[in-house]
Design an enzyme around this catalytic site. Structure first.
Site, mmCIF file in Angstrom:
data_model
loop_
_atom_site.group_PDB
_atom_site.id
_atom_site.type_symbol
_atom_site.label_atom_id
_atom_site.label_comp_id
_atom_site.label_asym_id
_atom_site.label_seq_id
_atom_site.Cartn_x
_atom_site.Cartn_y
_atom_site.Cartn_z
ATOM 1 C CG HIS A 179 -17.561 78.061 -15.126
ATOM 2 N ND1 HIS A 179 -18.008 79.136 -14.373
ATOM 3 C CD2 HIS A 179 -16.337 77.746 -14.630
ATOM 4 C CE1 HIS A 179 -17.093 79.442 -13.469
ATOM 5 N NE2 HIS A 179 -16.068 78.624 -13.608
ATOM 6 C CG ASP A 211 -20.154 77.691 -11.826
ATOM 7 O OD1 ASP A 211 -20.994 77.817 -12.723
ATOM 8 O OD2 ASP A 211 -19.554 78.663 -11.314
HETATM 9 C C1 GRF Z 1 -18.203 83.782 -20.756
HETATM 10 O O1 GRF Z 1 -16.851 83.797 -20.421
HETATM 11 C C2 GRF Z 1 -18.892 82.627 -20.069
HETATM 12 O O2 GRF Z 1 -18.082 81.520 -19.902
HETATM 13 C C3 GRF Z 1 -19.230 83.219 -18.727
HETATM 14 O O3 GRF Z 1 -19.599 84.542 -18.995
HETATM 15 C C4 GRF Z 1 -18.958 84.975 -20.196
HETATM 16 C C5 GRF Z 1 -20.041 85.431 -21.120
HETATM 17 O O4 GRF Z 1 -19.527 85.989 -22.305
HETATM 18 N N1 GRF Z 1 -20.250 82.452 -18.074
HETATM 19 P P1 GRF Z 1 -20.523 86.448 -23.462
HETATM 20 O O5 GRF Z 1 -21.562 87.367 -22.819
HETATM 21 O O6 GRF Z 1 -21.162 85.216 -24.047
HETATM 22 O O7 GRF Z 1 -19.665 87.170 -24.439
#
Ligand code: GRF
Length: 216
Positions: free
Chosen positions: A117, A153
């Site tokens: 997160h 979360d």
């Molecule tokens: C990341 O910022 C993660 O923290 C959130 O969604 C985003 C996913 O990014 N849960 P990616 O698809 O891994 O590039």
């Protein structure tokens, strides 16, 4: 969580919805030898998820399971859970999976289900965490890897990394710096899990060293 004595390569499953940069980071850390796990399956709830290409390029079994293909959320989640189980997944990694999973799904895998997160939880849960942090005016934000629990979360925290907020930060610039940290701590948490070095005491996570002593 995990098993400290076994050297057997463990199997993880990764759920994505979009870009997949965290999935790519996990793949790179497996290829570099940092991570001694195998990705058994990648599942996306979005057909257009760009991250699927990383699974395809690396011949990782990958599936699109869309909510709209099912009459109920329960049936949709059952399809995902049974796919994960069919591929022998021992740890479920939510890497940008943009859906809230029901208690019954979470409890089927708990505590072997983790999420990344983009904030320092418990601050700024939910969507657009980086924008929430900026508009609140915090001076430090970051990212959190946590065990997924029934509360969105809100599960036990495994690792966090901090990022300073700069005067001229936009949502994009802050998100980018946080993302670089995500790419470090998500693989690190998977490594700790695979080495059986994560111990859960109530809602607190203890990290063990190689000898089994608590170090964090
Ligand atoms: C990341 O910022 C993660 O923290 C959130 O969604 C985003 C996913 O990014 N849960 P990616 O698809 O891994 O590039």
């Amino acid at each position: 969580m995990g098993d400290r004595k076994s050297n057997k390569e463990k199997c993880i499953g990764v759920l994505i919805s979009g870009r997949g940069s965290n999935l790519r980071a996990i793949i790179q850390k497996i290829e570099s030898g940092y991570l001694n796990v195998r990705i058994g399956v990648v599942i996306s709830d979005k057909r257009e998820a760009k991250g699927l290409k990383y699974a395809q390029e690396h011949n990782i079994p990958n599936f699109v399971i869309q909510r709209k293909a099912f009459e109920s959320k329960e049936a949709f989640e059952e399809a995902i859970a049974s796919k994960l189980e069919a591929f022998g997944v021992e740890l479920v990694v939510l890497a940008g999976f943009m859906r809230i999973l029901s208690s019954s799904f979470v409890n089927r895998f708990y505590p072997n289900i983790i999420n990344i997160h983009p904030s320092l939880l418990p601050s700024f849960p939910g969507i657009n965490a980086q924008a929430q942090a900026l508009s609140y005016g915090v001076k430090v934000s970051g990212c959190t890897v946590h065990i997924v629990s029934e509360e969105v979360d809100g599960g036990p925290i495994i690792l966090q990394a901090a990022v300073g907020v700069e005067e001229n930060d936009t949502e994009e610039t802050l998100s980018q710096r946080i993302l670089e940290k995500e790419h470090t701590i998500l693989p690190m948490a998977i490594k700790l899990w695979s080495e059986g070095r994560i111990k859960l005491h109530g809602r607190k996570v203890k990290i063990l060293d190689q000898e089994g002593f608590v170090i964090g």
